[in-house]
Design a protein around this motif. Structure first.
Motif, PDB file in Angstrom:
ATOM      1  N   LYS A 189       7.783  -6.157   4.010  1.00 52.85           N
ATOM      2  CA  LYS A 189       6.553  -5.377   3.863  1.00 52.85           C
ATOM      3  C   LYS A 189       6.371  -4.381   4.997  1.00 52.85           C
ATOM      4  O   LYS A 189       6.044  -3.216   4.766  1.00 52.85           O
ATOM      5  CB  LYS A 189       5.369  -6.331   3.793  1.00 52.85           C
ATOM      6  CG  LYS A 189       4.093  -5.697   3.265  1.00 52.85           C
ATOM      7  CD  LYS A 189       2.921  -6.639   3.351  1.00 52.85           C
ATOM      8  CE  LYS A 189       3.190  -7.982   2.765  1.00 52.85           C
ATOM      9  NZ  LYS A 189       2.064  -8.917   2.918  1.00 52.85           N
ATOM     10  N   GLN A 190       6.586  -4.842   6.237  1.00 50.82           N
ATOM     11  CA  GLN A 190       6.339  -3.912   7.343  1.00 50.82           C
ATOM     12  C   GLN A 190       7.406  -2.835   7.418  1.00 50.82           C
ATOM     13  O   GLN A 190       7.130  -1.720   7.845  1.00 50.82           O
ATOM     14  CB  GLN A 190       6.234  -4.644   8.667  1.00 50.82           C
ATOM     15  CG  GLN A 190       7.521  -5.185   9.226  1.00 50.82           C
ATOM     16  CD  GLN A 190       7.311  -5.682  10.646  1.00 50.82           C
ATOM     17  OE1 GLN A 190       7.386  -4.909  11.597  1.00 50.82           O
ATOM     18  NE2 GLN A 190       7.022  -6.963  10.780  1.00 50.82           N
TER      19      GLN A 190
ATOM     20  N   ALA B 218       6.427  -0.400   4.604  1.00 47.05           N
ATOM     21  CA  ALA B 218       5.123   0.214   4.839  1.00 47.05           C
ATOM     22  C   ALA B 218       5.127   1.125   6.061  1.00 47.05           C
ATOM     23  O   ALA B 218       4.347   2.062   6.140  1.00 47.05           O
ATOM     24  CB  ALA B 218       4.061  -0.866   5.002  1.00 47.05           C
TER      25      ALA B 218
ATOM     26  N   GLU C 153       1.986  -5.803   9.933  1.00 45.91           N
ATOM     27  CA  GLU C 153       1.432  -4.906   8.910  1.00 45.91           C
ATOM     28  C   GLU C 153       0.052  -4.405   9.322  1.00 45.91           C
ATOM     29  O   GLU C 153      -0.782  -5.164   9.806  1.00 45.91           O
ATOM     30  CB  GLU C 153       1.304  -5.613   7.562  1.00 45.91           C
ATOM     31  CG  GLU C 153       0.834  -4.650   6.462  1.00 45.91           C
ATOM     32  CD  GLU C 153       0.564  -5.364   5.152  1.00 45.91           C
ATOM     33  OE1 GLU C 153       0.592  -6.607   5.132  1.00 45.91           O
ATOM     34  OE2 GLU C 153       0.309  -4.667   4.167  1.00 45.91           O
TER      35      GLU C 153
ATOM     36  N   THR D 139      -3.864  -4.333   6.326  1.00 49.32           N
ATOM     37  CA  THR D 139      -3.428  -5.262   5.294  1.00 49.32           C
ATOM     38  C   THR D 139      -3.978  -4.885   3.931  1.00 49.32           C
ATOM     39  O   THR D 139      -3.423  -5.281   2.914  1.00 49.32           O
ATOM     40  CB  THR D 139      -3.895  -6.679   5.629  1.00 49.32           C
ATOM     41  OG1 THR D 139      -5.312  -6.665   5.829  1.00 49.32           O
ATOM     42  CG2 THR D 139      -3.219  -7.184   6.895  1.00 49.32           C
TER      43      THR D 139
END
Length: 313
Positions: free
Chosen positions: A44-45, A48, A210, A213
């Motif tokens: 995710k990070q 993103a 992240e 969020t």
């Protein structure tokens, strides 16, 4: 009340007090910063990027300076076929994610592996970098800087992947935040029947690095945390964003047709007035089928937002 009942009450009180004191004394000693990032958090990070809220690199939330997530099927250096590999491409000047800038955010195990085996401390923003999510034999996950370890540069990787295997999920998250999608959609299933409908809740460690969020604080529409697993149809999403009533007649969601921009995938101008007039004729029963939705351009906000939704798995 006799003496025996006093004794029972006193013991229950002591038990409750002891439990309360145990929680008070022991919980603060739990070091949440030591929790290692999960595979979900690393993925995710990396897609993103540094952040997807307000940023001086993208003050108007237009999706500037964002990484791309790609699926590689050929080695970008040799051109030879390889097992499908997910890579995260940071072109020159693209800010690195929190876990690369501050490896301590990854937790002790992932931090150590990311530095010693992944060489993330050698990543250079001015030159760009390509990152991978890797794991060792103990299923401990970490970040690898493939630019340092394999010599892959961003231009090679983007060329090897091609547009069909490139996902602008990071730019799409900017659109998600900018358009206020989080006013109605959450990204956090609650501990209720949500788990049966919208999927499992996040785990501790899923959010290391992240920001933001985008959990959302209210819900007028379905939770979207795993929506990419429930509906991976680009065609359905395209219709849904252009005009939600095309696929859900009673939807209260606004139209987001303006995310298509001025031209379609073929570079032809989109005539919104003509489309809406034809759609009105359809809702009035003057034509059998609704007008065809134009295919979005590859660099449009619609493409970015749909790529973001498809990455919510």
């Amino acid at each position: 009340m006799n003496f025996r009942e006093y004794k029972v009450g006193a013991r229950f009180f002591a038990l409750a007090l002891g439990g309360s004191m145990t929680i008070t004394l022991l919980l603060p000693s739990f070091d949440i910063s030591s929790v290692s990032a999960t595979e979900v958090a690393l993925d995710k990070q990396l897609w993103a990027g540094h952040e997807s809220g307000f940023s001086l690199d993208d003050p108007l939330l237009l999706g500037w300076h964002r990484p791309e997530k790609v699926i590689l099927k050929t080695d970008p250096k040799t051109g030879q076929p390889m097992e499908a590999t997910t890579a995260y491409v940071y072109e020159k000047g693209t800010p690195f994610p929190g876990g690369v800038i501050h490896p301590g955010n990854l937790g002790k195990v992932s931090e150590k592996l990311s530095i010693n085996d992944g060489h993330i401390n050698e990543a250079n923003k001015d030159q760009g970098a390509v990152f991978l999510v890797r794991s060792n034999d103990q299923k401990q996950y970490y970040i690898e800087d493939a630019t340092a370890t394999r010599g892959w540069n961003p231009e090679q990787v983007l060329k090897a992947a091609g547009d069909a295997n490139t996902y602008y999920a990071s730019a799409g998250k900017s659109i998600f935040v900018r358009e206020g999608c989080w006013w109605c959609h959450t990204l956090l299933p609650e501990q209720t029947q949500d788990w049966q409908v919208f999927g499992a809740p996040p785990m501790l460690g899923d959010f290391n690095g992240e920001s933001p969020t985008a959990f959302g604080s209210d819900r007028k529409a379905p939770d979207l945390l795993h929506v990419g697993s429930r509906n991976a149809s680009k065609e359905w999403l395209m219709l849904h964003f252009f005009n939600p009533r095309l696929v859900q007649p009673h939807s209260i969601m606004p139209r987001f047709d303006y995310l298509w921009g001025k031209v379609d995938a073929n570079g032809k101008p989109i005539d919104y007035d003509k489309w809406r007039k034809a759609y009105s004729e359809y809702t009035e029963g003057k034509r059998i089928y609704p007008p065809e939705v134009p295919m979005y351009a590859s660099n449009s906000d619609a493409r970015h937002l749909i790529d973001f939704i498809l990455n919510l798995k």
